[in-house]
Design a protein around this motif. Structure first.
Motif, PDB file in Angstrom:
ATOM      1  N   LEU A  64       0.850  -1.182   0.000  1.00  0.00           N
ATOM      2  CA  LEU A  64       0.000   0.000   0.000  1.00  0.00           C
ATOM      3  C   LEU A  64       0.889   1.236   0.000  1.00  0.00           C
ATOM      4  N   ARG A  65       0.345   2.338  -0.510  1.00  0.00           N
ATOM      5  CA  ARG A  65       1.131   3.572  -0.553  1.00  0.00           C
ATOM      6  C   ARG A  65       0.374   4.706   0.116  1.00  0.00           C
ATOM      7  N   VAL A  66       1.155   5.604   0.744  1.00  0.00           N
ATOM      8  CA  VAL A  66       0.590   6.821   1.335  1.00  0.00           C
ATOM      9  C   VAL A  66       1.115   8.003   0.544  1.00  0.00           C
ATOM     10  N   ASP A  67       0.189   8.762  -0.038  1.00  0.00           N
ATOM     11  CA  ASP A  67       0.551   9.933  -0.844  1.00  0.00           C
ATOM     12  C   ASP A  67      -0.356  11.082  -0.430  1.00  0.00           C
ATOM     13  N   ARG A  68       0.222  12.125   0.162  1.00  0.00           N
ATOM     14  CA  ARG A  68      -0.585  13.239   0.668  1.00  0.00           C
ATOM     15  C   ARG A  68      -1.303  13.987  -0.452  1.00  0.00           C
ATOM     16  N   SER A  81      -3.511   9.364   3.919  1.00  0.00           N
ATOM     17  CA  SER A  81      -2.954   9.448   5.268  1.00  0.00           C
ATOM     18  C   SER A  81      -2.493   8.072   5.754  1.00  0.00           C
ATOM     19  N   ILE A  82      -1.579   8.080   6.717  1.00  0.00           N
ATOM     20  CA  ILE A  82      -1.071   6.834   7.287  1.00  0.00           C
ATOM     21  C   ILE A  82      -2.179   6.092   8.022  1.00  0.00           C
ATOM     22  N   GLU A  83      -3.016   6.838   8.726  1.00  0.00           N
ATOM     23  CA  GLU A  83      -4.097   6.219   9.504  1.00  0.00           C
ATOM     24  C   GLU A  83      -5.044   5.430   8.612  1.00  0.00           C
ATOM     25  N   GLU A  84      -5.388   5.982   7.443  1.00  0.00           N
ATOM     26  CA  GLU A  84      -6.286   5.278   6.519  1.00  0.00           C
ATOM     27  C   GLU A  84      -5.606   4.040   5.933  1.00  0.00           C
ATOM     28  N   GLY A 100       8.804  13.500   1.053  1.00  0.00           N
ATOM     29  CA  GLY A 100       8.488  14.914   0.871  1.00  0.00           C
ATOM     30  C   GLY A 100       7.429  15.408   1.836  1.00  0.00           C
ATOM     31  N   GLY A 101       7.691  16.555   2.469  1.00  0.00           N
ATOM     32  CA  GLY A 101       6.710  17.148   3.385  1.00  0.00           C
ATOM     33  C   GLY A 101       6.606  16.367   4.687  1.00  0.00           C
ATOM     34  N   PHE A 102       5.512  16.649   5.416  1.00  0.00           N
ATOM     35  CA  PHE A 102       5.279  16.005   6.706  1.00  0.00           C
ATOM     36  C   PHE A 102       3.979  15.202   6.665  1.00  0.00           C
ATOM     37  N   HIS A 103       4.019  14.009   7.242  1.00  0.00           N
ATOM     38  CA  HIS A 103       2.828  13.179   7.374  1.00  0.00           C
ATOM     39  C   HIS A 103       2.374  13.234   8.831  1.00  0.00           C
ATOM     40  N   SER A 104       1.121  13.564   9.029  1.00  0.00           N
ATOM     41  CA  SER A 104       0.586  13.621  10.386  1.00  0.00           C
ATOM     42  C   SER A 104       0.456  12.213  10.956  1.00  0.00           C
ATOM     43  N   ALA A 105       0.954  12.033  12.175  1.00  0.00           N
ATOM     44  CA  ALA A 105       0.848  10.730  12.836  1.00  0.00           C
ATOM     45  C   ALA A 105       0.674  10.976  14.333  1.00  0.00           C
ATOM     46  N   SER A 106      -0.554  10.849  14.814  1.00  0.00           N
ATOM     47  CA  SER A 106      -0.844  11.101  16.221  1.00  0.00           C
ATOM     48  C   SER A 106      -1.706   9.974  16.777  1.00  0.00           C
ATOM     49  N   ASN A 107      -1.164   9.255  17.734  1.00  0.00           N
ATOM     50  CA  ASN A 107      -1.893   8.178  18.410  1.00  0.00           C
ATOM     51  C   ASN A 107      -2.466   7.137  17.443  1.00  0.00           C
ATOM     52  N   LEU A 128       7.379  11.755   9.798  1.00  0.00           N
ATOM     53  CA  LEU A 128       6.099  11.616  10.496  1.00  0.00           C
ATOM     54  C   LEU A 128       6.113  12.587  11.664  1.00  0.00           C
ATOM     55  N   LEU A 129       5.103  13.447  11.748  1.00  0.00           N
ATOM     56  CA  LEU A 129       5.070  14.493  12.771  1.00  0.00           C
ATOM     57  C   LEU A 129       3.939  14.233  13.753  1.00  0.00           C
ATOM     58  N   CYS A 130       4.305  14.106  15.031  1.00  0.00           N
ATOM     59  CA  CYS A 130       3.320  13.906  16.092  1.00  0.00           C
ATOM     60  C   CYS A 130       3.049  15.244  16.766  1.00  0.00           C
TER      61      CYS A 130
END
Length: 257
Positions: A64-68, A81-84, A100-107, A128-130
């Motif tokens: 699977l791939r994560v692409d903002r 998103s990573i969560e999805e 590239g850029g920041f991926h949101s990753a919280s809990n 990955l930014l928490c």
């Protein structure tokens, strides 16, 4: 001279013959072969061979791939998103996180065996930014692997390990500078601190799985400590290599004392 030319000719003919045999396989068979390769670097390198192998190596059936930049679920196997991506993944899947850029990753809780890999050439390429106020970027309740990623946390911890075997390779774990640095940790593990019966000794843990954290070629920056454990734990086979720019260590969470 003629003999050398004949040898080279036979060698090139034999090589092209073997390559043609591989290309005679259908797409399904080739994809099945690719599935046995490690995602990075082997499967990644197969995508450089030709257009057909690029298509098969990047097929959503393999990872699977994560692409903002993706809006919605327009392309199968690609998530914004990573969560999805974690939610849609099946046990054993590999998730390639776009560089590239920041991926949101919280809990984000991971309750199934997964492999999360950064899509850049270096760990700094995929971050990955928490956000502040979150306990952790990623919370692991199953056996997982992280590779080629940078994880940043303002407060709390980068990675929260509850159970299973966690493998961290070629990553950067960074706790942002903050007056409350004493609340920040790169890794927190609570494995073995609950009311479960004690885990078997290390020799048996290698066979049955057990709870463990393995960290290699990883740079840890900031925070009060590299690792915080909850409860009283026996840490076996501890190895530490410390330098000004990095700390590499490995340990097993064996049982509660």
């Amino acid at each position: 001279m003629d003999e050398n030319k004949q040898k080279c000719s036979r060698s090139s003919t034999h090589s092209s013959s073997r390559l043609s045999h591989v290309n005679n396989l259908d797409d399904g068979c080739l994809m099945h072969i690719f599935s046995f390769l490690s995602p990075i670097p082997d499967r990644y390198n197969t995508a450089l061979v030709c257009h057909r192998w690029l298509f098969l190596a990047c097929h959503p059936g393999l990872w699977l791939r994560v692409d903002r930049a993706v809006k919605g679920l327009k392309e199968p196997g690609v998530f914004p998103s990573i969560e999805e991506a974690v939610s849609a993944a099946r046990p054993g899947d590999t998730i390639l996180i776009g560089a590239g850029g920041f991926h949101s990753a919280s809990n984000i809780q991971i309750k199934k065996p997964l492999c999360l890999i950064g899509g850049g050439d270096l760990p700094d390429d995929t971050t990955l930014l928490c956000s502040r106020g979150s306990d952790s970027a990623l919370e692991f309740l199953s056996t997982c692997k992280l590779a080629n990623l940078t994880v940043k946390a303002e407060l709390g911890c980068c990675l929260l390990h509850r159970s299973g075997r966690l493998i961290i390779e070629d990553c950067n774990l960074q706790c942002e500078s903050n007056p409350l640095d004493y609340l920040s940790y790169a890794i927190i593990t609570t494995a073995g601190s609950g009311c479960e019966p004690p885990l078997p000794p290390p020799s048996a843990a290698k066979i049955t799985g057990g709870d463990s954290v393995s960290v290699s070629q990883t740079r840890i920056m900031g925070g009060a400590k590299a690792v915080l454990t909850s409860g009283t734990l026996a840490l076996q086979q501890v190895r530490v290599i410390y330098a000004r720019t990095s700390m590499c260590f490995w340990f097993n969470v064996v049982h509660q004392l």
